[in-house]
Design a protein around this motif. Structure first.
Motif, mmCIF file in Angstrom:
data_model
loop_
_atom_site.group_PDB
_atom_site.id
_atom_site.type_symbol
_atom_site.label_atom_id
_atom_site.label_comp_id
_atom_site.label_asym_id
_atom_site.label_seq_id
_atom_site.Cartn_x
_atom_site.Cartn_y
_atom_site.Cartn_z
ATOM 1 N N ILE A 71 -24.881 11.165 -3.974
ATOM 2 C CA ILE A 71 -24.460 12.488 -3.242
ATOM 3 C C ILE A 71 -23.598 11.991 -1.933
ATOM 4 O O ILE A 71 -23.651 10.511 -1.689
ATOM 5 N N GLY A 72 -23.063 12.447 -1.176
ATOM 6 C CA GLY A 72 -22.376 12.237 0.057
ATOM 7 C C GLY A 72 -23.421 11.753 1.239
ATOM 8 O O GLY A 72 -24.374 12.204 1.234
ATOM 9 N N ARG A 122 -30.413 22.849 3.791
ATOM 10 C CA ARG A 122 -29.736 21.420 4.228
ATOM 11 C C ARG A 122 -31.047 20.516 4.600
ATOM 12 O O ARG A 122 -30.967 19.343 4.700
ATOM 13 N N PRO A 156 -30.636 18.002 0.059
ATOM 14 C CA PRO A 156 -29.170 17.567 0.555
ATOM 15 C C PRO A 156 -28.220 18.087 -0.728
ATOM 16 O O PRO A 156 -28.366 17.837 -1.738
ATOM 17 N N THR A 157 -27.258 18.506 -0.318
ATOM 18 C CA THR A 157 -26.212 19.120 -1.259
ATOM 19 C C THR A 157 -24.817 19.385 -0.494
ATOM 20 O O THR A 157 -24.963 19.852 0.560
ATOM 21 N N ARG A 158 -23.757 19.309 -1.126
ATOM 22 C CA ARG A 158 -22.473 19.600 -0.502
ATOM 23 C C ARG A 158 -22.297 21.167 -0.352
ATOM 24 O O ARG A 158 -21.489 21.542 0.350
ATOM 25 N N TYR A 189 -24.226 23.177 0.887
ATOM 26 C CA TYR A 189 -24.445 23.654 2.223
ATOM 27 C C TYR A 189 -24.236 22.640 3.328
ATOM 28 O O TYR A 189 -25.263 21.814 3.780
ATOM 29 N N ASP A 247 -24.653 14.361 3.363
ATOM 30 C CA ASP A 247 -25.343 15.527 3.045
ATOM 31 C C ASP A 247 -26.859 15.487 3.488
ATOM 32 O O ASP A 247 -27.375 16.313 3.364
ATOM 33 N N ARG A 258 -29.515 11.367 -4.966
ATOM 34 C CA ARG A 258 -30.562 12.516 -4.799
ATOM 35 C C ARG A 258 -31.223 12.730 -6.259
ATOM 36 O O ARG A 258 -30.320 12.480 -7.318
#
Lengths: 249, 379
Positions: A154-155, B269, B273-275, B277, A158, A194
């Motif tokens: 993931i980023g 958020r 964790p996720t793009r 949001y 994030d 993640r």
């Protein structure tokens, strides 16, 4: 208004360290591996796990955190931390109930300078391609086994790590008493994954959180990060609502 | 400038002695007064599991009751959660059409996707997917409303060709909106030719930037519906009192209580964790406001509509100069303000503030097709 914590103060301070000074300088730990496994917990005890200064989140949560530093100013160490997710007034926070750290300079520093409720032990943070895990044994009994399963990248931006409110006995202005010490490390993440959260073993009594029961997995993350442990800026009276009991240093 | 009222339906603990019944009926009484006073619209959120903060899980029922008890005020879904685990798109289209019929064409249709783990986790919905499903809903629901029969094969759902019935009373369909809480979502609204339904409490500078981005982008939009609904609404608190200090002090209790409640919930958020949001969204914004304004003292934050009529006129004119077309007001939280004071505040606002904004004419109920045409032309 929101539900307040009503934990027994004696229970909260059982593993609380003593901090002789709050004048702690910031310290950066490079390239730390950070595993965080987040679960929803049984809501019937959510208030009993927190002091009156704090509120449980809706739904209530726990954070299992494993940190491993292979080098750095405190040397190599591994620490496993169990926290209860909470709010200090309107701020997102986590209250550590107990932490198990490998013996050495790091254990002493984390306890004395940042108020982590440290017990010496042998936590093991393992990194595999299909999972990462943290495990703690007490003698022959596994008291914690938590994993991230099926990691996907993931980023780096994030992720959001919440600050800790650490119960510590503090000598301040001629008085020695328990305070909540706000510890808000900065995370400079260089890699992040993640995956699914999985807790296979958890002994709530060992972790000083009686009846805390993980019931529903949320998510797990695994990162490599430079972590800056902060200078202590705020403390809070554990028996007063944080909105009125917080003191700026 | 138009004015609306906005409901989360906050219910304080302990949840006994019919408190939910009392709160709902107090809200309905407020809506009747707002209708008499000349407010343009009443909006109701869709939230689930948000203890004390919002007990408004079936807004279509509340809004139907509002419509049945009023004559002019428009009824706004603010918003329908466009996630399959919450609402199947066919059911969302059907319910909205019935509400539009029963209200004689007074429906405003807001869309969104939820921002809390409290809700998405509770419904077993995947936070990674909500932007995609929302997009799909906004494209397909207008088609269900305007085609005699409709079939679809997509990512969130599929359906063989069927007649989705009934059709809305407003033609071609009710105005559509997008909930805007995270920065940048106003662009999503603009690109789809939908109204920007602001749900955060930012200051003037932030709002002006959002409005400028929205107006600029909507010129080249590809409308999700059959017409462009170019309107910018923002949300605010309302407590209007003849004495400015009393108004600010009481209003600050409202803003503080609201923000404090919002902060106890879990934004996606924070735990997942996720793009999808990238920002904490509505809850963090309200939390931030609460931190700035914890309910103590007598100062009001920039732009917040609490105080005496003169102060409110001044603040609203600033919002107007930012390009805002409509302000939707939250009237209470946790029943912090007694009902009679809420009603007095609404009446005072109608008497002494609304006349300063002459274009705030109530929407008509007798000419919904004409209204739709007006909206289609850019309002």
């Amino acid at each position: 208004m929101p539900i307040n914590g009503n934990a027994d103060p004696a229970l909260l301070t059982r593993y609380a360290p003593t901090m002789s000074s709050l004048d702690t300088e910031a310290l950066t730990l490079p390239d730390v591996k950070v595993l965080q496994v987040i679960y929803e917990i049984d809501d019937s005890v959510m208030a009993e796990l927190l002091p009156p200064a704090l509120h449980p989140t809706i739904p209530p949560t726990m954070h299992v955190i494993g940190l491993r530093a292979d080098d750095g100013p405190l040397g190599a160490f591994t620490v496993a931390i169990v926290r209860v997710g909470c709010r200090a007034a309107v701020r997102p926070r986590g209250l550590p109930t107990r932490a198990v750290c490998t013996e050495g300079e790091a254990a002493t520093a984390l306890e004395e300078r940042w108020g982590f409720p440290i017990t010496i032990g042998e936590p093991v943070l393992r990194e595999r391609y299909d999972r990462q895990s943290i495990e703690v044994n007490d003698g022959n009994v596994t008291v914690l086994s938590a994993q991230l399963v099926d990691p996907v990248p993931i980023g780096n931006g994030d992720l959001l790590y919440t600050a800790g409110m650490h119960v510590a006995t503090v000598e301040r202005e001629g008085e020695t008493r328990p305070w909540l010490v706000q510890v808000d490390p900065e995370f400079e993440v260089s890699r992040a994954d993640r995956g699914s959260a999985q807790i296979d073993a958890f002994d709530s009594n060992f972790w000083d959180a009686p009846d805390l029961r993980p019931v529903y997995p949320i998510v797990a993350s695994y990162t490599t990060a430079n972590i800056t442990l902060p200078k202590i800026r705020y403390i809070c009276d554990p028996m007063q609502p944080a909105i009125s009991g917080t003191v700026a240093l | 400038m138009k004015f609306g009222i906005f409901y989360e339906i906050s219910v304080p603990r302990p949840w006994e002695n019919d408190i939910e019944h009392e709160v709902y009926h107090r809200c309905l009484e407020q809506v009747r007064v707002a209708d008499e006073v000349g407010f343009h619209s009443v909006w109701a959120v869709e939230h689930h599991f948000l203890e004390e903060y919002s007990h408004c899980s079936a807004p279509e029922l509340f809004l139907t009751a509002c419509a049945m008890q009023t004559k002019q005020i428009r009824v706004g879904h603010g918003i329908v959660v466009c996630v399959p685990q919450f609402n199947h798109p066919i059911r969302a289209a059907e319910r909205a059409a019935v509400l539009d019929i029963l209200s004689d064409g007074r429906l405003e249709f807001g869309t969104g996707r939820s921002a809390t783990w409290t809700e998405l986790g509770g419904m077993d919905a995947n936070p990674d997917e909500t932007k995609e499903t929302w997009d799909e809903y906004t494209r397909t629901i207008p088609q269900m409303w305007t085609n005699e029969r409709y079939g679809y094969e997509g990512r969130a759902f599929r359906m063989p060709t069927r007649a989705v019935l009934p059709k809305p009373y407003q033609k071609p369909h009710p105005p559509m909106w997008v909930a805007v809480s995270s920065p940048g979502t106003e662009i999503d609204a603009a690109e789809r030719g939908m109204g920007s339904l602001g749900l955060t409490f930012g200051g003037f500078a932030e709002q002006e930037e959002k409005v400028n981005r929205y107006r600029s982008r909507i010129r080249d939009c590809e409308p999700a519906g059959l017409f462009v609904n170019e309107r910018v609404a923002t949300v605010n608190f309302l407590y209007c009192h003849p004495d400015n200090e009393t108004g600010i002090k009481t209003g600050s209790r409202l803003t503080g209580s609201f923000g404090y409640l919002a902060a106890q919930l879990l934004p996606v958020r924070e735990v997942h964790p996720t793009r999808s949001y990238p920002n904490p969204g509505l809850l963090a914004a309200t939390r931030q406001q609460a931190a700035q304004n914890p309910g103590e003292g007598v100062s009001a934050p920039e732009g917040v509509c609490i105080g005496n009529p003169d102060r409110l006129v001044e603040e609203i004119k600033k919002w107007e100069s930012c390009g805002v077309d409509q302000i939707n007001f939250l009237l209470n939280a946790l029943e912090t303000i007694p009902q009679e004071e809420v009603l007095d505040s609404l009446r005072l606002f109608g008497e002494e503030v609304m006349p300063h904004f002459a274009d705030d004419k109530p929407a008509t109920t007798s000419e919904p097709r004409e209204l739709a045409a007006t909206v289609a032309a850019g309002d």
